[in-house]
Design a protein around this motif. Structure first.
Motif, mmCIF file in Angstrom:
data_model
loop_
_atom_site.group_PDB
_atom_site.id
_atom_site.type_symbol
_atom_site.label_atom_id
_atom_site.label_comp_id
_atom_site.label_asym_id
_atom_site.label_seq_id
_atom_site.Cartn_x
_atom_site.Cartn_y
_atom_site.Cartn_z
ATOM 1 N N LYS A 183 -8.312 4.206 2.960
ATOM 2 C CA LYS A 183 -9.521 4.962 2.653
ATOM 3 C C LYS A 183 -9.367 6.347 3.286
ATOM 4 N N GLN B 156 -4.984 7.595 -0.388
ATOM 5 C CA GLN B 156 -5.413 6.488 -1.247
ATOM 6 C C GLN B 156 -4.218 5.827 -1.931
ATOM 7 N N HIS C 289 -18.302 3.364 -4.518
ATOM 8 C CA HIS C 289 -18.581 2.397 -3.441
ATOM 9 C C HIS C 289 -20.038 1.927 -3.435
ATOM 10 N N ASP D 257 -13.520 9.257 -0.290
ATOM 11 C CA ASP D 257 -14.281 8.023 -0.090
ATOM 12 C C ASP D 257 -15.616 8.295 0.596
#
Ligand SMILES: Cc1ncc(COP(=O)(O)O)c(C=O)c1O
Ligand SMILES: Nc1ccccc1C(=O)C[C@H](N)C(=O)O
Length: 425
Positions: free
Chosen positions: A214, A209, A262, A236
Motif C-alpha cells: 500500500k 503497488q 477502499h 491509497d
C-alpha cells in the motif's frame, strides 16, 4: 524572462501579478511598524481576515441556539465537514467522497496506518524517506513496535547519496524493488519539510503497488502548495495538516484522503466511532457499526466545529483562487527569490548553497539555503529587521515565498536586508 535585482523591476512584476491583491486579505505581524516579510507559511500560514467571521458565526450560533445548533444553525454542526468535500477535493485532486476533515495530522496518519499497514508473514516492512519529519519517525517506530516488530528491521529508509541533499527517484524505485515481497507500506512526505524536495507521487505510488504494498503520503507540506491528483494517481491514502499553506490556524484540523476503491472493503480494519457511522442512522444509537461510504467512514468523534471553521474559510479562498493560478505565481516568485539569492551571494562574495532542487518539477514554494560561514546571528538580524524565516540546524534557513501573500517587492527587500545583515557584521 530576465530578472533584475531592482525595486522598480520587482514592482513591475507585482503590478502584473493577478494574485497581488490577495495580500490585502491577510493579517501580517508588524516589526518596527512595518508589515513583515513572511517566509514561514510552510510552518504556520498567516491569518486571513475573513476567518474571524467564520469563527464568530459558530460562537453566535452556540450562544443563540446552544444544543440546537447541531441541527438548526445556518451551517449545522452535525454535518459541517461535508462543506469541505467539493472545494477540498479540487485542491487535492480527489472525488468529493474521498476526502474528509478530522483530528490532526499525526493522529490521522496513525488511524490510516491501522487500515493500511497490515503486516503479514514476510510482508511487514515500511519504506520511508531518510530524515522524515520526526513525528513521522516516531509514528513508524511506534506502529511497528505495536505490531511486534523491531524498528531497525521493519523500517527501511531511502538514503541520500553521499554529498547529495536530495533523494533520487531512481533510488526510491530501486529500494522498493529490493524490499519487494517484504514490503507492506510506502509512506513518504510528498514535499520534504527540510529541503523542499517534491517527490514524484504518481511514479512512486505505482511502483509500491506493483510490489504488492500500500502507498500513502504525508502531505503536510504539499496540500495547498503543489498540484495533486490523488485519485488519478491511485494513491491509497493521504493526510495533511491545514495550518501551513492552507492558513487555518495553529494546530488546526487535518484533511484525509482514502481512495474510492477502499471505501467498501469489508476486510479493512479501522478504529471506529459514531461519527463514522451511517449518517441517516447516527442518532438511532444502534449497537453495530455501519460505516459511511467514503473517507467520512474513518471519522471517529463529533466535529470540533470551532477548529473546522477557519479551515472552511481557507478552503473557500482556495476555491476562488484555484490551484493553477497559485502554482503559476509560486513558480515565478520562487525563481525570482532564487535569482535574488544568487545576486546577493555574488555581491557579498558569500557561500550560499540552495539545497532545494533547482529543477522546477522537483520543488514548490520553498527554498532551503545553507548559509555556509554564517551563524544564528544572521537569522536574528533578519528577524529583528522584519524578515520572518526559520532556522534549522546546522545553518539552514527555509524560505517559503507563499504566492497568496508574498510580493515580488518582498523578495527584493529581503535581498537588501540579507546583504546588510552579512556585510554589516
Ligand atoms: C511532514 C510533517 N509531518 C507531520 C507533522 C506534524 O503534524 P502534527 O503535529 O499536526 O501532527 C509536520 C509538521 O508539524 C510535518 O511537517
Ligand atoms: N506545528 C508546529 C508547532 C510548533 C512549531 C512548529 C510546527 C510546525 O508545523 C513545524 C513544521 N512542520 C515544519 O516543517 O517545520
Amino acid at each position: 524572462m530576465t530578472f533584475q535585482n531592482t525595486r522598480e523591476f520587482a514592482r513591475e512584476l507585482d503590478s502584473k501579478d493577478t494574485l497581488n491583491h490577495y495580500q490585502e486579505q491577510f493579517i501580517f505581524p508588524k516589526v518596527n511598524d512595518k508589515r513583515v516579510i513572511y517566509f514561514t507559511g510552510n510552518s504556520l500560514g498567516l491569518q486571513p481576515k475573513r476567518t474571524k467571521a467564520y469563527i464568530d458565526e459558530i460562537m453566535n450560533d452556540w450562544a443563540e441556539l446552544a444544543v440546537e445548533g447541531h441541527f438548526y444553525a445556518e451551517k449545522p454542526w452535525w454535518d459541517y465537514q461535508e462543506r469541505f468535500a467539493e472545494p477540498l477535493s479540487k485542491i487535492v485532486g480527489a472525488l468529493p467522497s474521498e476526502v474528509t476533515v478530522m483530528n490532526t495530522l499525526t493522529v490521522n496518519l496513525h488511524l490510516l496506518m491501522v487500515s493500511f499497514y497490515q503486516p503479514k508473514g514476510k510482508r511487514y516492512k515500511i519504506i520511508c524517506e531518510e530524515k522524515a519529519f520526526p513525528s513521522d519517525q516516531y509514528m513508524f517506530q511506534s506502529q511497528v513496535h505495536f505490531h511486534g516488530y523491531k524498528p531497525e528491521d521493519a523500517i527501511v529508509e531511502i538514503k541520500r547519496r553521499e554529498g547529495e541533499h536530495n533523494i533520487r527517484l531512481e533510488d526510491v524505485l530501486a529500494k522498493i524493488e529490493e524490499v519487494g515481497d517484504e514490503l507492506a507500506l510506502v509512506l513518504i512526505g510528498g514535499v520534504n519539510y527540510y529541503t523542499g524536495q517534491v517527490f514524484d507521487i504518481k511514479t512512486i505510488t505505482a511502483a509500491g503497488q506493483k510490489a504488492g504494498a500500500k502507498v500513502g503520503w504525508d502531505l503536510a507540506h504539499a496540500a495547498g502548495n503543489i498540484k495533486l491528483e490523488l485519485h488519478d494517481w491511485n494513491v491509497d491514502f493521504a493526510a495533511w495538516c491545514s495550518y501551513k499553506y492552507m492558513n487555518s490556524g495553529p494546530g488546526n484540523a487535518s484533511g484525509v484522503f482514502v481512495h474510492e476503491r477502499h471505501h467498501n472493503d469489508p476486510d479493512l480494519p479501522r478504529f471506529a466511532g459514531w461519527w463514522g457511522h451511517n449518517k441517516e442512522r447516527r442518532f438511532k444509537m444502534e449497537p453495530n457499526f455501519d460505516p459511511v461510504h467514503g473517507a467520512g467512514g474513518w471519522q471517529i468523534s463529533n466535529l470540533p466545529v470551532l477548529s473546522l471553521a477557519p479551515y472552511l474559510a481557507s478552503v473557500e479562498m482556495f476555491a476562488e483562487v484555484g490551484m493553477d493560478a497559485l502554482i503559476k505565481k509560486r513558480d515565478h516568485i520562487t525563481s525570482y527569490l532564487e535569482f535574488i539569492l544568487h545576486e546577493i551571494d555574488k555581491e557579498v562574495a558569500g557561500n550560499f548553497e540552495i539545497i532545494t532542487p533547482s529543477n522546477p518539477e522537483e520543488r514548490a514554494s520553498q527554498l532551503s539555503v545553507f548559509l555556509h560561514g554564517e551563524g544564528r546571528s544572521l537569522f536574528d538580524y533578519l528577524m529583528k529587521n522584519g524578515v520572518i524565516t526559520d532556522w534549522r540546524e546546522p545553518n539552514v534557513i527555509r524560505l517559503a515565498p507563499v504566492p497568496l501573500y508574498c510580493s515580488y517587492e518582498d523578495m527584493y527587500d529581503f535581498g537588501q536586508i540579507l546583504k546588510k545583515g552579512i556585510l554589516g557584521k
